[in-house]
Design a protein around this motif. Sequence first.
Motif, PDB file in Angstrom:
ATOM      1  N   ASN A 334      71.705 158.260  37.834  1.00 20.81           N
ATOM      2  CA  ASN A 334      72.434 157.602  38.916  1.00 20.81           C
ATOM      3  C   ASN A 334      72.970 158.465  40.038  1.00 20.81           C
ATOM      4  N   GLY A 335      72.522 159.640  40.156  1.00 24.29           N
ATOM      5  CA  GLY A 335      73.058 160.434  41.341  1.00 24.29           C
ATOM      6  C   GLY A 335      74.425 161.062  41.055  1.00 24.29           C
ATOM      7  N   ARG A 336      75.047 160.867  39.845  1.00 26.44           N
ATOM      8  CA  ARG A 336      76.596 161.425  39.767  1.00 26.44           C
ATOM      9  C   ARG A 336      76.495 162.972  40.074  1.00 26.44           C
ATOM     10  N   THR A 337      75.341 163.454  39.187  1.00 28.49           N
ATOM     11  CA  THR A 337      75.398 165.090  39.345  1.00 28.49           C
ATOM     12  C   THR A 337      75.180 165.511  40.897  1.00 28.49           C
ATOM     13  N   HIS A 338      74.513 164.785  41.769  1.00 24.18           N
ATOM     14  CA  HIS A 338      74.343 165.033  43.130  1.00 24.18           C
ATOM     15  C   HIS A 338      75.536 165.072  43.666  1.00 24.18           C
ATOM     16  N   LEU A 339      76.456 164.148  43.255  1.00 23.83           N
ATOM     17  CA  LEU A 339      77.703 164.126  43.896  1.00 23.83           C
ATOM     18  C   LEU A 339      78.679 165.409  43.548  1.00 23.83           C
ATOM     19  N   VAL A 340      78.363 165.702  42.242  1.00 24.48           N
ATOM     20  CA  VAL A 340      79.244 167.027  41.798  1.00 24.48           C
ATOM     21  C   VAL A 340      78.828 168.056  42.614  1.00 24.48           C
ATOM     22  N   ILE A 341      77.290 168.284  43.020  1.00 30.21           N
ATOM     23  CA  ILE A 341      76.668 169.386  43.859  1.00 30.21           C
ATOM     24  C   ILE A 341      77.372 169.210  45.227  1.00 30.21           C
ATOM     25  N   ALA A 342      77.502 168.022  45.873  1.00 26.02           N
ATOM     26  CA  ALA A 342      77.751 167.801  47.091  1.00 26.02           C
ATOM     27  C   ALA A 342      79.405 168.183  47.239  1.00 26.02           C
ATOM     28  N   ARG A 343      79.909 167.817  46.515  1.00 26.88           N
ATOM     29  CA  ARG A 343      81.691 168.296  46.536  1.00 26.88           C
ATOM     30  C   ARG A 343      81.610 169.681  46.287  1.00 26.88           C
ATOM     31  N   GLU A 344      80.926 170.605  45.507  1.00 27.15           N
ATOM     32  CA  GLU A 344      80.959 172.027  45.470  1.00 27.15           C
ATOM     33  C   GLU A 344      80.691 172.620  46.864  1.00 27.15           C
ATOM     34  N   LEU A 345      79.575 172.141  47.333  1.00 24.42           N
ATOM     35  CA  LEU A 345      79.063 172.787  48.612  1.00 24.42           C
ATOM     36  C   LEU A 345      80.137 172.465  49.650  1.00 24.42           C
ATOM     37  N   GLU A 346      80.879 171.064  49.847  1.00 26.88           N
ATOM     38  CA  GLU A 346      81.530 170.691  50.788  1.00 26.88           C
ATOM     39  C   GLU A 346      82.685 171.578  50.693  1.00 26.88           C
ATOM     40  N   ALA A 347      83.384 171.759  49.242  1.00 24.55           N
ATOM     41  CA  ALA A 347      84.305 172.903  49.281  1.00 24.55           C
ATOM     42  C   ALA A 347      84.419 174.176  49.692  1.00 24.55           C
ATOM     43  N   ALA A 348      82.938 174.759  49.667  1.00 23.81           N
ATOM     44  CA  ALA A 348      82.581 175.983  50.010  1.00 23.81           C
ATOM     45  C   ALA A 348      82.365 175.956  51.589  1.00 23.81           C
ATOM     46  N   GLY A 349      82.626 174.943  52.424  1.00 24.01           N
ATOM     47  CA  GLY A 349      82.259 174.713  53.838  1.00 24.01           C
ATOM     48  C   GLY A 349      80.800 174.552  54.194  1.00 24.01           C
ATOM     49  N   ARG A 350      80.239 174.059  53.300  1.00 19.91           N
ATOM     50  CA  ARG A 350      78.688 173.659  53.704  1.00 19.91           C
ATOM     51  C   ARG A 350      78.401 172.045  53.694  1.00 19.91           C
ATOM     52  N   ALA A 351      79.050 171.673  54.710  1.00 24.65           N
ATOM     53  CA  ALA A 351      79.301 170.061  54.705  1.00 24.65           C
ATOM     54  C   ALA A 351      77.933 169.560  55.038  1.00 24.65           C
ATOM     55  N   VAL A 352      77.047 169.927  55.817  1.00 25.97           N
ATOM     56  CA  VAL A 352      75.520 169.668  56.158  1.00 25.97           C
ATOM     57  C   VAL A 352      74.858 169.387  54.859  1.00 25.97           C
ATOM     58  N   ALA A 354      75.927 169.378  51.873  1.00 24.28           N
ATOM     59  CA  ALA A 354      76.717 168.543  50.909  1.00 24.28           C
ATOM     60  C   ALA A 354      76.184 167.316  51.204  1.00 24.28           C
ATOM     61  N   LEU A 355      76.296 167.002  52.431  1.00 21.26           N
ATOM     62  CA  LEU A 355      75.745 165.427  52.857  1.00 21.26           C
ATOM     63  C   LEU A 355      74.210 165.338  52.427  1.00 21.26           C
ATOM     64  N   GLU A 356      73.334 166.370  52.517  1.00 21.55           N
ATOM     65  CA  GLU A 356      72.036 166.208  52.154  1.00 21.55           C
ATOM     66  C   GLU A 356      71.845 165.768  50.742  1.00 21.55           C
ATOM     67  N   TRP A 357      72.615 166.468  49.815  1.00 20.72           N
ATOM     68  CA  TRP A 357      72.378 166.349  48.432  1.00 20.72           C
ATOM     69  C   TRP A 357      72.989 164.897  47.977  1.00 20.72           C
ATOM     70  N   ALA A 358      74.178 164.610  48.875  1.00 24.10           N
ATOM     71  CA  ALA A 358      74.626 163.036  48.267  1.00 24.10           C
ATOM     72  C   ALA A 358      73.476 162.042  48.913  1.00 24.10           C
ATOM     73  N   GLU A 359      72.815 162.215  50.014  1.00 23.98           N
ATOM     74  CA  GLU A 359      71.845 161.381  50.387  1.00 23.98           C
ATOM     75  C   GLU A 359      70.511 161.200  49.426  1.00 23.98           C
ATOM     76  N   ARG A 360      70.248 162.422  49.141  1.00 21.06           N
ATOM     77  CA  ARG A 360      69.103 162.714  48.033  1.00 21.06           C
ATOM     78  C   ARG A 360      69.568 161.848  46.721  1.00 21.06           C
ATOM     79  N   GLY A 361      70.948 162.019  46.441  1.00 25.83           N
ATOM     80  CA  GLY A 361      71.446 161.149  45.069  1.00 25.83           C
ATOM     81  C   GLY A 361      71.270 159.751  45.188  1.00 25.83           C
TER      82      GLY A 361
END
Length: 562
Positions: A334-352, A354-361
Amino acid sequence: MTHALGFTEEDLRRLAGARSFERGLGYLAAVSRLEVGDETITATVDGSDTYEVELTEDEDGRLSGWCDCPYGQEGNFCKHCVAVGLCVLGQAESVPRQRSAAAARTRLLDDWLESRTREELTALVREQLAGDRGLRRRLELRAAASGEDTGIVRERVLSLLDTRPFARYGYVEYADARAYGQQAAEAVTALRALTASGRSADAVEVAREALKVLGRTYGEIDDSDGLIGDVVAGLAETHLEACLTARPDPVETAEWLVHHLLDERNEATDIDLFDYREALGEPGMVRARDMVVAAWRANPKGWAEKCLMERMLKTDGGSVDALVAVHAADLAPNGRTHLVIARELEAAGRAVEALEWAERGLREAESDRDPDNELVTFVCERYARADRRTDVVTIRRESLRTRPSLAAYRHLRTAARATGTWEGTERAAALKVLEAADESRTGRRYGGSVLVDALMDDADLKAAWQAAADGYADQQQWLTLADRIRDDRPADALTVYLRWIEPLREQTGDSTYERMAELLLSARACHRRLGTESEFASYVAALRTDQKRKRKLMATLDRHGL
């Protein structure tokens, strides 16, 4: 120092909800044995049975309530709690005096006990032990903890954690969990006493067994109040305290900890491997890390393995890419893990990224699994920040189509209003989706209509009434709609109330009688609005004549002034 009440009638209404609060008003005369203590308020309330109620205020004045009625045992602030709270508020001026008296009684008892000789106290304790088996067991355990025989302590600790005396059909229900939790808490006290008596090495071993036993039975207990979870946390703390004192072999301790945390039969643990840094030292931590990595590599989709690996990487300052690799090894459908990854990347300052992972989810969510709601919200919020409002509408529209609900409708409404398209085409199309969902029943909730809910949420009560009349609404929605239109359309609301009163004539029970009284009160409000109170009086008189054999119903109607 005594204090006044820290809660108000509005607090009772908020905790109980409007319906339970109104029901509580009818039980004021049923409250007895009211006792105001320094921190707690206890009372008995007579209903379909006799119920014990306890209200407690914390240091900040926040109120909580407990009642042993069926609804209260589910963790709810019930009508009996409301009744007791209202009774106390009715005598609020005397509360400081009552609490002062309670404190004085406590001091008097303390002074009296302190004035007794050792022989008198011993005789008093023995007298209590003769009539209280629970107290006897607890003191036997404390005596064993201060002695030399660890076997006795082990036996008593494990017996305190045995769920069988409390289990019905192999499960400890909510009503029995409180008593079990109070008993199990004695195991924590005994283990701490064991460490305090200089036998911390023994405490380590017994605590291990206790954690294992409770971890394997925790899933068979209704721990809605978290009492058993507190016991688990206490056992974990005593184990750590004993390890810090006894300093057992660090490598062997590390192996036990990792095996315990990875045990799939272990359903409860408050142990954090990295709290043991001091007790394990470098040799133990090296061994623990090696075991965690090996376990994850062998089973990257294992929940416990993933949690330990993630915890290790975060604690040791591992790279974000390594953390992403852990999560990416087991992506939820259901994409839940993609969201976890996106949040980790965003917290590390890698917003682009992060959004790519969320869209992939969103893209990869399986057809029979709707995307995780939080994932959808994450993407929509980032699109909104980038002024991609049309894209937000597209996502929200698709969410409503695939999972029709009031929440999805509200999200689409908010997004479409931001683009100025809601009152044009979007609302009409959204209502069509909900109507189609109701017709196919995919959008129904226990027979109710998402369409009716949405129209009421829009305050389009005329359309909601028509949808209900077309057969979409369930009983609760009819009643909610009647409440909403009562002031402007009392005649229509009255037909709803009377319709649902009639079937109750054939039913019995306290809840039925309370329900009938509530509906009659609503019907009376409509008649008052219409200026036909005499008609209502005739209706109630006829109902009383028809139902006169039901004494409890008559008493309920009297209590509500009907």
